[in-house]
Scaffold this active site. Structure first.
Site, mmCIF file in Angstrom:
data_model
loop_
_atom_site.group_PDB
_atom_site.id
_atom_site.type_symbol
_atom_site.label_atom_id
_atom_site.label_comp_id
_atom_site.label_asym_id
_atom_site.label_seq_id
_atom_site.Cartn_x
_atom_site.Cartn_y
_atom_site.Cartn_z
ATOM 1 N N ARG A 1 1.037 -0.745 -14.652
ATOM 2 C CA ARG A 1 0.432 -0.469 -13.341
ATOM 3 C C ARG A 1 1.431 0.217 -12.413
ATOM 4 N NH1 ARG A 1 -1.521 -6.226 -11.716
ATOM 5 N NH2 ARG A 1 -2.391 -5.312 -9.831
ATOM 6 N N LYS B 1 0.975 -5.141 0.799
ATOM 7 C CA LYS B 1 0.365 -4.200 1.759
ATOM 8 C C LYS B 1 -0.776 -4.805 2.569
ATOM 9 C CE LYS B 1 -0.876 -1.006 -0.747
ATOM 10 N NZ LYS B 1 -1.851 -0.064 -1.281
ATOM 11 N N ARG C 1 1.804 -15.097 -10.148
ATOM 12 C CA ARG C 1 0.532 -15.331 -9.464
ATOM 13 C C ARG C 1 -0.444 -16.061 -10.387
ATOM 14 N NH1 ARG C 1 -2.464 -10.382 -6.589
ATOM 15 N NH2 ARG C 1 -2.952 -9.766 -8.711
ATOM 16 N N ARG D 1 -4.201 -14.061 -14.355
ATOM 17 C CA ARG D 1 -5.064 -12.911 -14.626
ATOM 18 C C ARG D 1 -4.450 -12.045 -15.715
ATOM 19 N NH1 ARG D 1 -6.423 -9.796 -9.098
ATOM 20 N NH2 ARG D 1 -5.788 -8.150 -10.498
ATOM 21 N N ARG E 1 -4.977 9.693 -2.428
ATOM 22 C CA ARG E 1 -4.399 9.522 -3.760
ATOM 23 C C ARG E 1 -4.237 10.865 -4.469
ATOM 24 N NH1 ARG E 1 -6.411 4.002 -4.120
ATOM 25 N NH2 ARG E 1 -5.550 2.856 -5.859
HETATM 26 P P1 ADP Z 1 -5.621 -1.198 -6.827
HETATM 27 O O1 ADP Z 1 -6.668 -2.177 -7.269
HETATM 28 O O2 ADP Z 1 -5.005 -0.414 -7.943
HETATM 29 O O3 ADP Z 1 -4.643 -1.703 -5.821
HETATM 30 P P2 ADP Z 1 -7.404 -0.025 -4.827
HETATM 31 O O4 ADP Z 1 -7.877 -1.375 -4.457
HETATM 32 O O5 ADP Z 1 -6.780 0.813 -3.785
HETATM 33 O O6 ADP Z 1 -6.413 -0.048 -6.082
HETATM 34 O O7 ADP Z 1 -8.611 0.834 -5.455
HETATM 35 C C1 ADP Z 1 -9.424 0.329 -6.486
HETATM 36 C C2 ADP Z 1 -10.156 1.466 -7.185
HETATM 37 O O8 ADP Z 1 -10.959 2.201 -6.243
HETATM 38 C C3 ADP Z 1 -9.253 2.525 -7.809
HETATM 39 O O9 ADP Z 1 -8.827 2.152 -9.109
HETATM 40 C C4 ADP Z 1 -10.163 3.744 -7.831
HETATM 41 O O10 ADP Z 1 -11.104 3.661 -8.881
HETATM 42 C C5 ADP Z 1 -10.923 3.596 -6.528
HETATM 43 N N1 ADP Z 1 -10.262 4.300 -5.390
HETATM 44 C C6 ADP Z 1 -9.794 3.730 -4.255
HETATM 45 N N2 ADP Z 1 -9.244 4.633 -3.438
HETATM 46 C C7 ADP Z 1 -9.360 5.825 -4.061
HETATM 47 C C8 ADP Z 1 -8.990 7.167 -3.741
HETATM 48 N N3 ADP Z 1 -8.338 7.459 -2.593
HETATM 49 N N4 ADP Z 1 -9.281 8.138 -4.643
HETATM 50 C C9 ADP Z 1 -9.894 7.876 -5.786
HETATM 51 N N5 ADP Z 1 -10.280 6.641 -6.168
HETATM 52 C C10 ADP Z 1 -10.023 5.621 -5.321
#
Ligand code: ADP
Ligand code: ZN
Length: 216
Positions: A166, A13, A122, A155, A88
């Site tokens: 996940r 993404k 990775r 990791r 989300r």
């Molecule tokens: P990932 O690392 O799972 O790809 P992201 O980088 O999108 O997820 O988000 C990292 C963290 O930030 C999430 O685990 C959550 O704690 C918080 N977060 C991000 N976007 C949101 C959202 N729309 N609602 C609630 N928490 C969020």
């Protein structure tokens, strides 16, 4: 052009968002990136969200919704934006509808095996953070970083068991969101089980077909 990108971890993404962002001159807004940045800066917001990020839990709606509301008011969003990681929850989706209107939601998908191969292969340099892939982008000397000579490791959350978990969490959270936009008729499924040099042109073509003219 106001877009939402949805897709599981490892789908690419970030890479696709960068390409669309450059082509259309619109910002890529990742709520995860915003929160991680605030935690690093040690801001008031960062102090509030730190515990949720560390536990891998959702940040409460009130906080996330306000962050997005303020971000979308900025000048650089006038021509549009790409939202990534938001919404989300259904409440976040409904609040977003009150702030602005979304043109399209791109739902990136690929078979689990493809995602497990990508994330499972990775590797990361412990010293400088450079990212490698055992198959698609191996270092010149096995186990050693090309850039800094540091040790390359896997990791903990890139092992097959953790990746499967996940993916389950991803489905649980995003299925209602995907259905929400499907019902509105603005969801587009995009197959992303191929290399980025194939997926990116596919996305750009899709956007043009929907009447969005690129800047460059
Ligand atoms: P990932 O690392 O799972 O790809 P992201 O980088 O999108 O997820 O988000 C990292 C963290 O930030 C999430 O685990 C959550 O704690 C918080 N977060 C991000 N976007 C949101 C959202 N729309 N609602 C609630 N928490 C969020
Ligand atoms: Zn390195």
């Amino acid at each position: 052009m106001r877009l939402i990108f949805i897709g599981p971890p490892g789908i690419g993404k970030g890479t696709y968002a960068t390409a669309v962002s450059e082509r259309y001159g619109i910002p890529h807004i990742s709520t995860g990136d915003i929160f991680r940045e605030e935690v690093k800066r040690g801001s008031e917001l960062g102090r509030k969200v730190k515990k949720y990020l560390e536990a891998g839990e959702l940040v409460p709606d009130e906080i996330v919704i306000e962050v997005v509301r303020e971000r979308l008011k900025k000048e650089d969003c006038r021509k549009g934006f790409i939202l990534d990681g938001y919404p989300r929850t259904l409440r976040q989706a409904e609040e977003l509808d009150k702030m602005t209107s979304i043109d399209l939601v791109l739902n990136f998908h690929a078979p689990d095996e493809v995602i497990i191969e990508r994330l499972g292969g990775r590797r990361i340099c412990v010293k400088c953070g450079a990212i490698y892939h055992v198959k698609f982008m191996p270092p010149k000397k096995p186990g050693i970083c090309d850039k800094c000579g540091g040790k390359i490791i896997q990791r903990k959350d890139d092992t097959p068991e953790v990746i499967k978990h996940r993916l389950e969490v991803y489905r649980r959270v995003f299925t209602p969101i995907i259905n929400y936009y499907k019902e509105k008729g603005i969801l587009l499924d995009v197959y992303a089980g191929e290399p980025a040099n194939i997926v990116i042109p596919r996305i750009l073509k899709l956007l043009e077909e929907h009447g969005f003219k690129p800047e460059k």
